[in-house]
Design an enzyme around this catalytic site. Structure first.
Site, mmCIF file in Angstrom:
data_model
loop_
_atom_site.group_PDB
_atom_site.id
_atom_site.type_symbol
_atom_site.label_atom_id
_atom_site.label_comp_id
_atom_site.label_asym_id
_atom_site.label_seq_id
_atom_site.Cartn_x
_atom_site.Cartn_y
_atom_site.Cartn_z
ATOM 1 N N TYR A 36 0.819 -1.206 0.000
ATOM 2 C CA TYR A 36 0.000 0.000 0.000
ATOM 3 C C TYR A 36 0.861 1.267 0.000
ATOM 4 O O TYR A 36 1.209 1.798 1.046
ATOM 5 C CB TYR A 36 -0.935 0.012 1.206
ATOM 6 C CG TYR A 36 -2.137 -0.894 1.100
ATOM 7 C CD1 TYR A 36 -2.802 -1.066 -0.113
ATOM 8 C CD2 TYR A 36 -2.638 -1.560 2.223
ATOM 9 C CE1 TYR A 36 -3.921 -1.874 -0.213
ATOM 10 C CE2 TYR A 36 -3.756 -2.370 2.141
ATOM 11 C CZ TYR A 36 -4.394 -2.526 0.919
ATOM 12 O OH TYR A 36 -5.510 -3.334 0.828
ATOM 13 N N GLY A 38 1.281 4.887 0.115
ATOM 14 C CA GLY A 38 0.340 5.821 0.729
ATOM 15 C C GLY A 38 -0.291 5.236 1.967
ATOM 16 O O GLY A 38 -1.024 5.919 2.683
ATOM 17 N N GLY A 39 -0.012 3.959 2.215
ATOM 18 C CA GLY A 39 -0.462 3.319 3.440
ATOM 19 C C GLY A 39 -1.929 2.951 3.445
ATOM 20 O O GLY A 39 -2.655 3.107 2.458
ATOM 21 N N ALA A 266 -13.769 -3.476 15.101
ATOM 22 C CA ALA A 266 -13.177 -2.131 15.090
ATOM 23 C C ALA A 266 -12.877 -1.667 16.512
ATOM 24 O O ALA A 266 -13.257 -0.571 16.919
ATOM 25 C CB ALA A 266 -14.126 -1.155 14.399
ATOM 26 N N HIS A 443 -17.797 36.504 9.204
ATOM 27 C CA HIS A 443 -19.237 36.262 9.366
ATOM 28 C C HIS A 443 -19.871 36.087 7.992
ATOM 29 O O HIS A 443 -19.571 36.847 7.078
ATOM 30 C CB HIS A 443 -19.894 37.439 10.084
ATOM 31 C CG HIS A 443 -21.375 37.307 10.209
ATOM 32 N ND1 HIS A 443 -21.974 36.502 11.160
ATOM 33 C CD2 HIS A 443 -22.387 37.859 9.489
ATOM 34 C CE1 HIS A 443 -23.284 36.575 11.035
ATOM 35 N NE2 HIS A 443 -23.567 37.399 10.019
#
EC number: 1.8.1.4
Length: 464
Positions: A36, A38-39, A266, A443
């Protein structure tokens, strides 16, 4: 055998950035990567997930807010097309990494590298054969891998982020183990595309590392979305039955079976330290099985550095990049700036509303003995948030009452991750709330909520 001033092991966000900075400083540089470029981040993590999250946000607008925006008529949502877009985005960024390697005259070595000794790397090349490279300095950037729920394993229907983000098909239902950033982001994407989502979290609240007020707000928003979140709940077992996965959980000593087509694990990440010959190089690990480093990212072996997830300090892509710059500049003998307390670095979860934070939570600050002052401004009082159509969330700032300096910032709101740099810059350079309150903010913008909190810290909010 080729010799380099610097060899980088791993081409993720930390590794490729370190290689670029080293080359910019005049060092001959090679980078070794088997898969990979770019990891995880560019290929199967940060970048494609942001494409999917944007698609999911649009689906949410068309399904939940269409009437408010004056949208009517039949609309269909094709996840396959969303997936294709995410892959195109990822592939474009990966191509960019290769371009940068060529631009900076960095040698790419495609293969799996292991240390033969403290000055030699042996690479099993992807196209066959081996190559030995020697170096004066090495930077280890091997990343991390998904931790699994103890006693469980992966299977066809029990997957990690990698398998899920590379799947063009959606399950009808999914159980996500872990209510951290990855679990919440996937939960947001999948629920908006019609998947029945249940998130199981062992700790008492979703996003347990965030301020308690943040967790409460994001749990409220996910409940409105239709996601079930089970907190203080332990996953005991996962059984893949082929057409259905059974997850046994316990809460307060009571067992319950949950069923879904798929399970996403996860719960966190473990540094990638096995299989790289670190022992042959003499590189030592911490008690947490990460590579130990000093403030300049040096390991116990003076010419070998470790950056990113593998050192376990704060496992985020932008932290790896910053550590990579520090390591490369240190090697080159250039002026550098260490990162200091990693708790003060920015972190974000990119569901909508975003969660973004840095520094100490209110409770952490009190536990550490600070005389704390807190200001909290809701986006319901911010005009731009109403114009965008999402006034959910707030900005909460925690400061030291004695000196007026920021200790932490905790934000929930639409795209609020974009607001973090002002806060971390202020903390880094010891600006006080009084000084920050005098900075004029455009703003209408979401950033005006920051200004209101700065005013609040010194006792005079204007619009709330």
């Amino acid at each position: 055998m080729t010799h380099y001033d610097v060899v980088v092991l791993g081409a993720g966000p930390g590794g490729y950035v370190a290689a670029i900075r080293a080359a910019q400083l005049g060092l001959s540089t090679a980078i070794v990567e088997p898969k990979y470029w770019g990891g995880v981040c560019l290929n199967v993590g940060c970048i494609p997930s942001k494409a999917l999250l944007r698609n999911a946000e649009l689906v949410h607008i068309f399904t939940k807010d269409a009437k408010a925006f004056g949208i009517s008529g039949e609309v269909t949502f094709d996840y396959g097309i969303a997936y294709d877009r995410s892959r195109k985005v990822a592939e474009g960024r990966v191509a960019g990494v290769h371009f940068l390697m060529k631009k900076n005259k960095i040698t790419e070595i495609h293969g799996y590298g292991t240390f033969a000794d403290a000055n030699t790397l042996l690479v099993d090349l992807n196209d066959g054969g081996t190559e030995s490279v020697t170096f004066d300095n090495a930077i280890i950037a091997t990343g991390s891998s998904t931790r699994l729920v103890p006693g469980t394993s992966l299977s066809a229907n029990v997957v990690t982020y990698e398998e899920q983000i590379l799947s063009r098909e959606l399950p009808k239902s999914i159980i996500i183990a872990g209510a951290g950033a990855i679990g919440m982001e996937f939960g947001y994407v999948l629920k908006n595309y019609g998947v029945d989502v249940t998130i199981v979290e062992f700790l008492p609240r979703a996003l347990p590392n965030e301020d308690a007020d943040v967790s409460k707000e994001i749990e409220k928003q996910f409940k409105k979305l239709g996601v079930t979140i089970l907190t203080a709940t332990k996953v005991e077992s996962i059984a893949d039955g082929g057409s259905q996965v059974t997850v046994t959980v316990t809460k307060d000593g009571v067992a319950q079976e949950l069923k879904a087509e798929k399970v996403l694990q996860a719960i966190g990440f473990a540094p990638n330290v096995e299989g790289y010959g670190l022992d042959k190089a003499g590189v030592a690990l911490t008690d947490r099985k990460a590579i130990g480093v000093d403030d300049y990212m040096r390991t116990n072996v003076g010419h070998i550095y470790a950056i990113g997830d593998v050192n376990g300090l704060l496992q985020l892509a932008h932290v790896a990049e910053a550590q990579g710059v520090v390591a490369a500049e240190t090697i080159a003998g250039a002026e550098t700036l260490t990162l200091g307390d990693h708790r003060m670095l920015p972190r974000a979860t990119f569901c909508q509303p975003n969660v973004a934070s840095f520094g100490l939570t209110e409770q952490q600050a009190r536990n550490e003995g600070y005389d704390v002052v807190v200001a909290k401004f809701p986006f319901t009082a911010n005009a731009k948030a109403h114009g965008v159509g999402d006034p959910s969330g707030f900005v909460k700032l925690v400061a030291d009452a004695k000196h007026g300096e920021l200790l932490g910032g905790h934000l929930v709101g639409h795209d609020v991750a974009e607001l973090l740099p002002e806060l971390t810059l202020a903390q880094r350079w010891d600006l006080t709330a009084s000084e920050l309150a005098r900075n004029v903010h455009t703003h209408p913008t979401m950033s005006e909520a920051l200004q209101e909190c700065f005013h609040g810290l010194v006792g005079h909010m204007i619009n709330f």
